[in-house]
Design a protein around this motif. Structure first.
Motif, PDB file in Angstrom:
ATOM      1  N   ALA A  94       1.619  -2.976   2.369  1.00  0.00           N
ATOM      2  CA  ALA A  94       0.673  -1.871   3.177  1.00  0.00           C
ATOM      3  C   ALA A  94      -0.010  -1.575   1.634  1.00  0.00           C
ATOM      4  CB  ALA A  94       1.050   0.176   3.560  1.00  0.00           C
ATOM      5  N   ARG A  95       0.868  -1.063   0.664  1.00  0.00           N
ATOM      6  CA  ARG A  95      -0.053  -1.536  -0.615  1.00  0.00           C
ATOM      7  C   ARG A  95      -1.176  -1.778  -1.012  1.00  0.00           C
ATOM      8  NH1 ARG A  95       1.659   2.759  -4.269  1.00  0.00           N
ATOM      9  NH2 ARG A  95       3.621   3.458  -3.833  1.00  0.00           N
ATOM     10  N   LEU A  96      -0.039  -3.385  -1.373  1.00  0.00           N
ATOM     11  CA  LEU A  96      -1.151  -4.799  -1.160  1.00  0.00           C
ATOM     12  C   LEU A  96      -2.195  -5.273  -1.081  1.00  0.00           C
ATOM     13  CD1 LEU A  96       2.065  -6.652  -2.130  1.00  0.00           C
ATOM     14  CD2 LEU A  96       0.470  -5.941  -4.445  1.00  0.00           C
ATOM     15  N   LEU A  99      -5.032  -2.065  -2.001  1.00  0.00           N
ATOM     16  CA  LEU A  99      -5.184  -2.866  -2.930  1.00  0.00           C
ATOM     17  C   LEU A  99      -6.217  -3.670  -3.137  1.00  0.00           C
ATOM     18  CD1 LEU A  99      -2.191  -2.120  -5.231  1.00  0.00           C
ATOM     19  CD2 LEU A  99      -3.945  -0.450  -5.334  1.00  0.00           C
ATOM     20  N   GLY A 100      -5.859  -4.964  -2.381  1.00  0.00           N
ATOM     21  CA  GLY A 100      -6.971  -6.185  -2.082  1.00  0.00           C
ATOM     22  C   GLY A 100      -7.929  -5.155  -1.657  1.00  0.00           C
ATOM     23  N   MET A 101      -8.083  -4.757  -0.991  1.00  0.00           N
ATOM     24  CA  MET A 101      -8.807  -4.447  -0.158  1.00  0.00           C
ATOM     25  C   MET A 101     -10.209  -2.929  -1.336  1.00  0.00           C
ATOM     26  SD  MET A 101      -7.760  -2.515   3.331  1.00  0.00           S
ATOM     27  CE  MET A 101      -8.906  -1.668   3.840  1.00  0.00           C
ATOM     28  N   GLN A 102      -9.421  -2.798  -1.486  1.00  0.00           N
ATOM     29  CA  GLN A 102     -10.831  -1.427  -2.881  1.00  0.00           C
ATOM     30  C   GLN A 102     -11.311  -2.452  -4.124  1.00  0.00           C
ATOM     31  OE1 GLN A 102     -11.163   1.618  -2.278  1.00  0.00           O
ATOM     32  NE2 GLN A 102      -9.423   1.050  -0.615  1.00  0.00           N
ATOM     33  N   PHE A 157      -7.754   2.895  -5.800  1.00  0.00           N
ATOM     34  CA  PHE A 157      -7.528   1.653  -6.502  1.00  0.00           C
ATOM     35  C   PHE A 157      -6.603   2.227  -7.616  1.00  0.00           C
ATOM     36  CE2 PHE A 157      -5.928  -1.726  -9.439  1.00  0.00           C
ATOM     37  CZ  PHE A 157      -5.755  -2.964  -8.372  1.00  0.00           C
ATOM     38  N   ALA A 158      -6.795   3.311  -8.056  1.00  0.00           N
ATOM     39  CA  ALA A 158      -6.007   4.009  -9.147  1.00  0.00           C
ATOM     40  C   ALA A 158      -4.975   4.810  -8.748  1.00  0.00           C
ATOM     41  CB  ALA A 158      -7.049   4.724  -9.937  1.00  0.00           C
ATOM     42  N   ARG A 159      -4.916   5.991  -7.807  1.00  0.00           N
ATOM     43  CA  ARG A 159      -4.532   6.447  -6.974  1.00  0.00           C
ATOM     44  C   ARG A 159      -3.313   5.635  -5.845  1.00  0.00           C
ATOM     45  NH1 ARG A 159      -6.543  11.789  -5.799  1.00  0.00           N
ATOM     46  NH2 ARG A 159      -8.809  11.968  -6.484  1.00  0.00           N
ATOM     47  N   LEU A 160      -3.895   5.131  -5.407  1.00  0.00           N
ATOM     48  CA  LEU A 160      -3.168   3.819  -4.691  1.00  0.00           C
ATOM     49  C   LEU A 160      -1.869   3.181  -5.713  1.00  0.00           C
ATOM     50  CD1 LEU A 160      -5.356   1.620  -2.877  1.00  0.00           C
ATOM     51  CD2 LEU A 160      -3.552   2.773  -1.758  1.00  0.00           C
ATOM     52  N   LEU A 161      -2.462   2.855  -7.215  1.00  0.00           N
ATOM     53  CA  LEU A 161      -0.841   2.788  -7.727  1.00  0.00           C
ATOM     54  C   LEU A 161       0.001   4.061  -8.331  1.00  0.00           C
ATOM     55  CD1 LEU A 161      -3.462   0.584 -10.235  1.00  0.00           C
ATOM     56  CD2 LEU A 161      -1.371  -0.348  -8.680  1.00  0.00           C
ATOM     57  N   ASP A 164       3.173   7.875  -3.348  1.00  0.00           N
ATOM     58  CA  ASP A 164       4.424   7.101  -3.271  1.00  0.00           C
ATOM     59  C   ASP A 164       3.801   6.969  -2.076  1.00  0.00           C
ATOM     60  OD1 ASP A 164       5.899   8.419  -5.295  1.00  0.00           O
ATOM     61  OD2 ASP A 164       5.566  10.609  -4.450  1.00  0.00           O
ATOM     62  N   ASP A 165       3.081   7.084  -0.998  1.00  0.00           N
ATOM     63  CA  ASP A 165       3.200   6.705   0.408  1.00  0.00           C
ATOM     64  C   ASP A 165       1.157   6.089  -0.174  1.00  0.00           C
ATOM     65  OD1 ASP A 165       2.160   5.489   2.687  1.00  0.00           O
ATOM     66  OD2 ASP A 165       2.501   8.088   3.709  1.00  0.00           O
ATOM     67  N   PRO A 166       1.405   4.641   0.095  1.00  0.00           N
ATOM     68  CA  PRO A 166       0.193   4.073   0.090  1.00  0.00           C
ATOM     69  C   PRO A 166      -1.528   4.696   1.191  1.00  0.00           C
ATOM     70  CG  PRO A 166       1.060   2.815   0.360  1.00  0.00           C
ATOM     71  CD  PRO A 166       2.399   3.434  -0.155  1.00  0.00           C
TER      72      PRO A 166
END
Length: 178
Positions: A94-96, A99-102, A157-161, A164-166
């Motif tokens: 989900a994180r990946l 991140l790709g979407m952003q 993007f930074a927040r997703l990195l 803890d839970d994307p």
């Protein structure tokens, strides 16, 4: 955000600046439109003649109101989304995906801002006859709004990195609106 410290503070500062600017633009545009059109009604009622310039303000200010709202919706995670695939993925996947979407959103909106510069160049010679304001002023709202959404994608993007839970990043919570 899970990661504290300077990066998280910087992201929060940028998001706060974007939110405040978008609110000022949207509310300022709405108030100016309301006051100008109200003045037009009063003058027309009292004199049976109009002021003239208030009829041009919607063309000038409405795009700013709309783009302010779009940026605010991006900041609040309020844009419509289909999360079927996202909900079926594990945390790492989900994180990946997010991140790709952003990356796609940021690239798209920064590119649109760049293309908007050509529109500004084309419309720079068009002038509203009563106010004397160039039409490029209204089209400038597109560029500013696109940059706002692009920057929001970068802070997301930074927040997703750091999160803890994307899925919690920019998650729209209806209860917060009430």
């Amino acid at each position: 955000m899970g990661g504290a410290g300077l990066p998280a503070s910087l992201v929060t500062l940028v998001d706060t600046a974007i939110t405040v600017a978008a609110r000022v633009v949207a509310i300022g545009s709405l108030v100016a439109l309301f006051l100008a059109l109200g003045a037009e009604v009063v003058v027309r009622y009292l004199t049976t003649q109009g002021l003239g310039w208030p009829s041009e303000l919607p063309n000038i200010l409405f795009p700013w109101l709309v783009m302010g709202g779009i940026v605010l919706a991006a900041q609040g995670g309020a844009h419509i989304a289909v999360t079927l695939v996202l909900d079926s993925l594990g945390t790492a996947a989900a994180r990946l995906l997010l991140l790709g979407m952003q990356i796609v959103v940021a690239a798209t909106f920064f590119y649109l801002a760049y293309i908007g510069l050509a529109v500004i160049e084309i419309t720079g010679s068009e002038i509203y006859p009563v106010t004397g304001v160039p039409a490029s002023w209204a089209y400038g709202s597109l560029i500013v709004g696109f940059i706002g959404v692009g920057l929001t994608a970068l802070t997301t993007f930074a927040r997703l990195l750091m999160a803890d839970d994307p899925r919690s990043v920019r998650a729209h919570v209806t209860e917060e609106e009430i």
